[in-house]
Enzyme design. Sequence first.
Site, PDB file in Angstrom:
ATOM      1  CD  GLU A  44      -2.937  -1.086   0.187  1.00  0.00           C
ATOM      2  OE1 GLU A  44      -3.135  -0.001  -0.399  1.00  0.00           O
ATOM      3  OE2 GLU A  44      -3.536  -2.125  -0.105  1.00  0.00           O
ATOM      4  CB  CYS A  61      -1.809   7.455   0.898  1.00  0.00           C
ATOM      5  SG  CYS A  61      -2.953   6.267   1.604  1.00  0.00           S
TER       6      CYS A  61
END
Length: 476
Positions: free
Chosen positions: A253, A287
């Site tokens: 990720e 993010c």
Amino acid sequence: MTFEPAWPSGLPVGGGWVETEETAEVVFPYDGTVVARAPLGTPALAARAVEEALAAAPAMAALPSHARRAALLSAHDALAARREEAERLLVLETGKPLADCRVEVARTLVTLATAAEEVARLHGETVPLDLLPAGEGLVGFWTRRPIGVVVGITGFNYPLLLAAHKVAPAIAAGCPVIVKPAPATPLATLWLVHLLREAGALPPAAVQLVTGDVEVGRTLVEDRRIGAVSFTGSAAAGHAIARNAAPTKVLLELGSNAALVVAADADLDAAADAVVRGGYYASGQACISVQRVLVEEPVRDAFLALLAERVKDVEVGDPRLPRTRVAPLIDPAATDRVLGWIAASGAEVVTGGVREGRSIAPTVLADVPDGAAAWDEEIFGPVVCVRTVPDLDAAFAAVNRSRYGLHAAVFTRSLATAFAAIERIEAGGVVVNEVPGFRADNMPYGGVKDSGVGREGPRFAIEELTVTRMAIIRPS
């Protein structure tokens, strides 16, 4: 300001807690005071944790479903009972605003509960082997088996939640797990591991934690006997881990520079509200926070005016206060980097772009060109970049030119535009009329291109952390 740990001293390695020779300061980013001294692990301790996890793997794989479920629910209940303490701890070690830390704890609780529910759904199915004549008389079925020892490496920005997304699916799948938290934020993760170990339903060494530097990480990920590595962090670090861990399965990720497209037919007030809500939460250190905004030319001026007016109301200050939305970044180096990217962007600074105390004032940049780090890379700060595009084709093309592809969003009143965005935008998730930062913790979450590989969300992570085992039987 100090914090008194609610867990034993040392690191949870093997069946107990191991004292370390060295400790490291955990600093409150708002004022630089020391919150606590955290135990500092070593490569030797990491190697020991791997051996302990390998030894625990058979017992963990054989653990009944009810025991795995009970451990997760017990940790959930223990955290829920002390959630305000956990929220305060997260504020101190991350420097994130209290509002965001409250969301993090709430999402962690959902993740633990959802993983516990998924234990009951971990099953296989029968296969009709007699599709070929040679298969007549054979019985076939497959099951899912634990992949083995899982190494989970987490980022600093959501330390409790990110750890839960590694640890809870591993336990549900029947895998021992070793967590390595980010060096700046180990405390909440230590607490979570303590709660899981206190549940009493898991074998010794089923859940371990080792802090430390890159060499500790290398020791964990380069051992060919582990089953999988799950990493959340920067693209550069993720690429290095993938190389070092090969051929072990790696789930990544990674970064993003999430885009939000504002169509000419959009509700501009709703879009402006979303950019403010999605661009500055966690001080931009997320993010999938809004970083790039692509606005169709006919509504550019109206949208920018609405956005600039709303940014004035974003509260900057002490993260311990409920009204604060932007606080100092994780450390001064991060602040200097973001300000440097703003200065080098060549863009019009609509608002912000300067220090406000130890923080960066909420910033809007207009007409940031390709090639500027503030547009091309993940800025990880309270900065939103706005660009005008002539039409939606140009908007979607600009979104897709990024090397990242985690989440993106589009604001429109047109169902056709919504479905065109879902079809054409290259990202792991496309959100319509909401921020790209929306994430429900039970949904599949992950990216494409340099945003990573694999999916999180308990159901989907459990699939990643198990392997199919085919059974073929000819009854006697």
